[in-house]
Design a protein around this motif. Structure first.
Motif, PDB file in Angstrom:
ATOM      1  N   VAL A 148      -6.291 -10.259 -28.913  1.00 47.73           N
ATOM      2  CA  VAL A 148      -6.359  -9.774 -30.288  1.00 47.73           C
ATOM      3  C   VAL A 148      -7.618  -8.927 -30.441  1.00 47.73           C
ATOM      4  N   TYR A 149      -7.447  -7.741 -31.020  1.00 47.65           N
ATOM      5  CA  TYR A 149      -8.570  -6.838 -31.270  1.00 47.65           C
ATOM      6  C   TYR A 149      -8.644  -6.551 -32.764  1.00 47.65           C
ATOM      7  N   GLY A 150      -9.835  -6.356 -33.227  1.00 47.95           N
ATOM      8  CA  GLY A 150     -10.026  -5.999 -34.625  1.00 47.95           C
ATOM      9  C   GLY A 150     -10.829  -4.723 -34.760  1.00 47.95           C
ATOM     10  N   VAL A 151     -10.405  -3.865 -35.674  1.00 48.27           N
ATOM     11  CA  VAL A 151     -11.139  -2.635 -35.973  1.00 48.27           C
ATOM     12  C   VAL A 151     -11.689  -2.771 -37.386  1.00 48.27           C
ATOM     13  N   GLY A 152     -13.006  -2.594 -37.532  1.00 47.88           N
ATOM     14  CA  GLY A 152     -13.643  -2.752 -38.830  1.00 47.88           C
ATOM     15  C   GLY A 152     -13.738  -4.199 -39.263  1.00 47.88           C
ATOM     16  N   VAL A 153     -13.702  -5.128 -38.293  1.00 46.09           N
ATOM     17  CA  VAL A 153     -13.690  -6.564 -38.589  1.00 46.09           C
ATOM     18  C   VAL A 153     -14.809  -7.230 -37.793  1.00 46.09           C
ATOM     19  N   ASP A 154     -15.446  -8.232 -38.380  1.00 45.12           N
ATOM     20  CA  ASP A 154     -16.485  -8.979 -37.673  1.00 45.12           C
ATOM     21  C   ASP A 154     -15.885  -9.722 -36.484  1.00 45.12           C
ATOM     22  N   ASN A 155     -16.695  -9.897 -35.446  1.00 47.73           N
ATOM     23  CA  ASN A 155     -16.230 -10.600 -34.247  1.00 47.73           C
ATOM     24  C   ASN A 155     -15.816 -12.035 -34.557  1.00 47.73           C
ATOM     25  N   ALA A 157     -11.013 -10.151 -28.326  1.00 53.75           N
ATOM     26  CA  ALA A 157     -11.696  -9.108 -27.572  1.00 53.75           C
ATOM     27  C   ALA A 157     -12.164  -8.012 -28.511  1.00 53.75           C
ATOM     28  N   CYS A 158     -13.062  -7.177 -28.003  1.00 53.48           N
ATOM     29  CA  CYS A 158     -13.656  -6.115 -28.820  1.00 53.48           C
ATOM     30  C   CYS A 158     -13.301  -4.755 -28.250  1.00 53.48           C
ATOM     31  N   LEU A 159     -13.389  -3.758 -29.106  1.00 55.72           N
ATOM     32  CA  LEU A 159     -13.265  -2.383 -28.650  1.00 55.72           C
ATOM     33  C   LEU A 159     -14.496  -2.017 -27.833  1.00 55.72           C
ATOM     34  N   PRO A 160     -14.359  -1.096 -26.865  1.00 55.33           N
ATOM     35  CA  PRO A 160     -13.114  -0.465 -26.419  1.00 55.33           C
ATOM     36  C   PRO A 160     -12.340  -1.382 -25.487  1.00 55.33           C
ATOM     37  N   PHE A 161     -11.037  -1.108 -25.339  1.00 60.56           N
ATOM     38  CA  PHE A 161     -10.211  -1.843 -24.381  1.00 60.56           C
ATOM     39  C   PHE A 161      -9.241  -0.862 -23.753  1.00 60.56           C
TER      40      PHE A 161
END
Length: 944
Positions: free
Chosen positions: A451-458, A473-477
């Motif tokens: 699961v990745y989030g854009v504009g979202v806290d880790n 997981a975080c960007l980038p991927f």
């Protein structure tokens, strides 16, 4: 099937006896050669002895070429035709492949087992269970939402097989790929097609009528390819099916048919194996979407799914149900199901097959039809997702400016789901995937999914991922092998590519490969490693420089920290052959050509999902040919748009490379598109353009067809009264446009870089290379009959780029002596070694007597080459050029024998090498395999 089995046994016995005879013949030939060499050193050779020696050399070369052909086939090196003839390389390659694929043992319940019998039993049990039908009730899939084949397409799929179709299927199978249990490669079938084509046609005709494959016709071997460096368990291997030629022809026939209609029934979210779609389409959509979300400071959820053994888990009943919903006919479904139900396999364990087991689920990886069947299965998931978005069970992301809703993109079993940041969306998606598993058999590995989030806290990403026990997981991927997200991910990816290229340049390859082999490897392998990334992103100059250095060093043999002389400028190596180069091709030119393909696709693929997405994000008018991105754009599309600046530096304009082909004028702007000539009409008629009411009007808005077929114009001016100059322009434009040939088809585009008007990366590279390198002279006519190492050597020779003593001294190399080892006291230059040395003069005198053309007395190599150019036919010219190149090659070998081994090769031996060497190359590398040896050694120019 029985015929092929009997033929296989007969060929094995024949080849075994033939190989034994070849070994005996080779021993005899080597003994004869040794005796003749001894006699030559003691008392000299008679004319009869000289004939015996040259005949023995020719036969020995033929036997060696057959042995080398066996090695090439076993090595499965795709570039062997243009590559090296060094058997040591192929021996090393074969051994390396054997070691890499060998199963030394397995970890069973935590214990390491290396007993061959236990390993074989475990492999059989594992795969027999893996492909067994799963117990339990299957959910049914609702029919609504599927696109359906038309009755005409369904009937077309089931029409009778023609001989032309069967032949096309055979020729589209890789000729030298690993054979299945029947033991036949398709190169064999192609070579003897005239003998066996009737049997194949009868076989597929019976299959067409009965719709059934006999069990023995559909057996296959499973080859285990390691997915990791040190595999421990069987899940660390990828099973690839080696399919027999009979079932493969049937699969190929069905695959060639379905690929022509599958784009009509599969949604735009899928891009795998479908004509007109590309693996990078989904990647571009997601990257642009993420850039847009970040720019608008929205929140976005991305869910990258990992299916557990997707191809191997397909439920056949589900596949049949989907095909029924899509309108496939009963006969087609029967053919597909027959191919699945009759399948049997055994697993190759270190070259030995296990017992056979039946397939009861899954589609075979390695079968030509399997990718298309898997696409149909995944369309069930697409249908479910589209329905979920419609019913607001899953939101997806609505792109601005009336753009599409993006909920998922699929490439085969690589799936990425996209939605607004909502916990309910992820939960509902998990339920959809669970239902899809119960219907199709494709199970999601949630612990491997991310699961990745854009504009979202880790912390929020971790919290949401924990609901499904997924990885946060975080960007980038990476998706489809390329980075999604920040530029730092791209930088890391470029570093990985550079490391991969350097890792591929093993020092042992540089040592055992000739210049020709290294040249081919640089072109075919190293140029393709960064291909996907170069197709999406503009590579930084530093990356291009690092990759080119790696290629340059390998080509000239500088590996492992040991520098070698680079005998020619790298630009000369990169140049196309028609411009006087070696045709390696620059990576910067390739990068621009690959990105230019997006310009072509943008103009010619209006309805594609990626086009809709880019149009929405960058506020482009639908159908507009304008590719310019927003100034603040940060996604890959911004880099694609900016290549116009790079091309202007080469003296080109992107838009000028594409021209509108107007049919009925429904997509072409009358004033602003360059559809008549190289420039828009607004530049030719500025006064009328200023008067135009609708400056975006289409051709069909201004040019009408009357009932009698005549053209008339429907102008719309801002004022009715026109000046004299304006009336003159009206008269001119009317005369000009009425000379254009309109037709009833929709408007299209023409690529000006190719005669047929269809864009190809190859033609784009040619256009860009000519601009980058400028005009050049092709001073070398490449001869396909000769190995690339010989052509490459002559290329260097004609540019005075070979290591004779004079050239070495000019590069600061200190030698004991700079004089010719044959003449002594004379400086060793190119012209001396190949024309004026006593050794060379004697060879040219003998070659002249052999070919019947005077090749003596020349002071410059160019003068000698002109002799071939004056031949009265192209075939004689090519053959004489081949003789000249071969003579250069063996003069150089004789020189090297004197310099490095203190050995003296006689001119008679060199002449024999020229005759036998060129004869062997021609009969092995060309269609002229019936050249009479007895005529060849007397009058070679009369052989063709």
């Amino acid at each position: 099937m029985r015929k092929l089995k009997a033929l296989k046994e007969g060929i094995k016995k024949w080849r075994k006896s033939g190989k034994s005879k070849e070994d005996v013949d080779r021993e005899i030939l080597v003994r004869v050669m040794d005796e003749l060499e001894t006699k030559a050193e003691s008392v000299g050779l008679t004319e009869e002895d000289l004939v015996d020696r040259v005949n023995s050399k020719a036969l020995l070369k033929i036997l060696d070429s057959r042995r080398r052909a066996d090695l090439v086939q076993k090595a499965k090196v795709r570039w062997d035709i243009e590559g090296d003839e060094n058997s040591a390389f192929f021996h090393a390659y074969i051994n390396n492949k054997k070691n890499a694929s060998r199963i030394h043992g397995l970890s069973l319940n935590g214990l390491w087992v290396d007993d061959p019998t236990m390993v074989g039993n475990e492999v059989f049990n594992f795969f027999a269970t893996k492909f067994d039908k799963q117990v339990g009730n299957r959910l049914n899939m609702a029919a609504e939402g599927f696109s359906k084949l038309s009755a005409e397409d369904s009937a077309w799929l089931e029409r009778a097989f023609s001989m032309e179709e069967v032949k096309a299927a055979v020729w589209s199978c890789g000729g030298n790929k690993s054979p299945g249990p029947d033991g036949f490669t398709f190169r064999f079938i192609q070579n003897f097609w005239e003998i066996i084509k009737g049997d194949f046609l009868e076989f597929v005709t019976e299959f067409h009528s009965r719709g059934y494959l006999e069990t023995g016709c559909n057996s296959s071997f499973i080859s285990l390819i390691p997915k990791v460096k040190n595999p421990m368990v069987l899940n660390d291997y990828r099973p690839i099916n080696l399919v027999g030629c009979m079932s493969k022809v049937v699969s190929k026939l069905l695959a060639l048919r379905i690929k022509k209609v599958i784009h009509k029934i599969v949604g735009v979210e899928q891009s795998a194996y479908i004509k007109g779609r590309h693996i990078l389409d989904g990647h571009l959509v997601v990257n642009e979407l993420v850039s847009w979300v970040k720019k608008r400071k929205k929140k976005c959820l991305l869910f990258k799914v990992d299916f557990d053994k997707a191809f191997d888990s397909v439920d056949w009943s589900f596949l049949d149900e989907v095909m029924s919903h899509m309108g496939f006919g009963n006969k087609w479904r029967m053919w597909v199901m027959s191919g699945l139900h009759s399948g049997k396999a055994s697993v190759l364990v270190n070259g030995s097959p296990t017992l056979e087991f039946r397939y009861r689920r899954g589609v075979k990886q390695g079968d030509p039809l399997s990718p298309f069947l898997f696409i149909l299965v995944m369309e069930g998931l697409s249908v479910a997702m589209r329905k979920a978005v419609t019913n607001q069970v899953f939101n997806g992301i609505n792109l601005p400016n009336g753009g599409p809703n993006i909920s998922h993109v699929i490439y085969a079993d690589d799936v990425l789901f996209v939605s607004e940041w909502e916990e309910g969306d992820l939960v509902n998606l998990a339920r959809i995937l669970r239902c899809f598993f119960l219907a199709s058999g494709l199970k999601v590995n949630f612990h491997k999914s991310k699961v990745y989030g854009v504009g979202v806290d880790n912390a929020d990403v971790t919290s949401l991922a924990s609901i499904l026990r997924c990885e946060a997981a975080c960007l980038p991927f990476q998706f489809l092998g390329l980075p999604i997200g920040a530029n730092m991910g791209l930088s890391k990816h470029w570093r990985t590519i550079i490391d991969k290229v350097n890792g591929r340049l093993n020092s042992w390859k540089a040592k055992v490969l000739s210049f020709g082999g290294r040249l081919t490897l640089v072109k075919s392998v190293l140029g393709s490693i960064p291909l996907y990334c170069l197709s999406m992103f503009r590579a930084p100059k530093g990356v291009i420089g690092a990759l080119e250095r790696a290629r340059r060093n390998f080509l000239w043999g500088s590996v492992g920290g040991k520098n070698k002389i680079c005998w020619a400028a790298w630009d000369a190596v990169l140049k196309p052959k028609n411009l006087g180069g070696l045709g390696v091709g620059g990576l910067d030119v390739m990068n621009l050509a690959l990105l230019l393909k997006w310009w072509w696709r943008w103009k010619s693929e209006e309805g594609a999902l990626w086009v809709q997405s880019v149009s929405a994000i960058h506020k482009k008018r639908s159908g507009s040919s304008d590719i310019l991105a927003n100034k603040t754009a940060s996604g890959p599309w911004a880099n694609i748009a900016k290549i116009d600046k790079d091309l202007r530096g080469l003296g080109l304009q992107c838009n000028a490379l594409f021209r509108r082909a107007v049919g009925r004028g429904d997509k072409t702007r009358f004033w602003k598109d360059a559809w008549f000539g190289l420039s828009p009409l607004k530049l030719y008629f500025p006064l009328l353009f200023e008067l135009e009411v609708d400056k975006e009007c289409l051709v069909q808005d201004r040019v009408r067809h009357g009932e009698d077929g005549a053209l008339f114009f429907e102008w719309k001016w801002r004022r009715s009264a026109l000046t004299g100059s304006e009336c003159g322009e009206v008269e001119d434009i009317t005369h000009l446009v009425t000379s254009y040939s309109f037709h009833k088809n929709s408007d299209g585009w023409v690529w000006v870089g190719k005669s047929d008007g269809v864009f190809s990366v190859e033609s784009a590279r040619a256009v860009l290379a000519e601009q980058r390198f400028g005009p050049g002279d092709s001073f070398l006519v490449w001869q396909s009959w000769l190995p690339i190492k010989v052509n490459g050597f002559v290329w260097k020779l004609l540019q005075n780029k070979i290591p004779v003593s004079f050239n070495l001294s000019s590069r600061g190399v200190i030698l004991d002596s700079y004089n010719c080892k044959a003449c002594h006291g004379v400086a060793e230059s190119v012209s001396h070694v190949f024309l004026n040395c006593s050794f060379a003069k004697d060879i040219w005198r003998k070659v002249s007597m052999w070919v019947g053309v005077d090749l003596t007395g020349w002071d410059e190599l160019d003068q000698l080459m002109d002799v071939a150019a004056e031949m009265d036919s192209s075939r004689k010219r090519d053959l004489l050029l081949s003789i000249l190149y071969t003579t250069f090659w063996f003069i150089w070998k004789g020189r090297n024998a004197r310099v490095f081994r203190s050995a003296r090769t006689s001119t008679q031996e060199s002449l024999e090498d020229i005759k036998t060497g060129l004869y062997g190359w021609i009969i092995n590398r060309s269609s002229h395999r019936d050249i009479d040896w007895n005529i060849w050694i007397i009058d070679p120019l009369s052989c063709l």
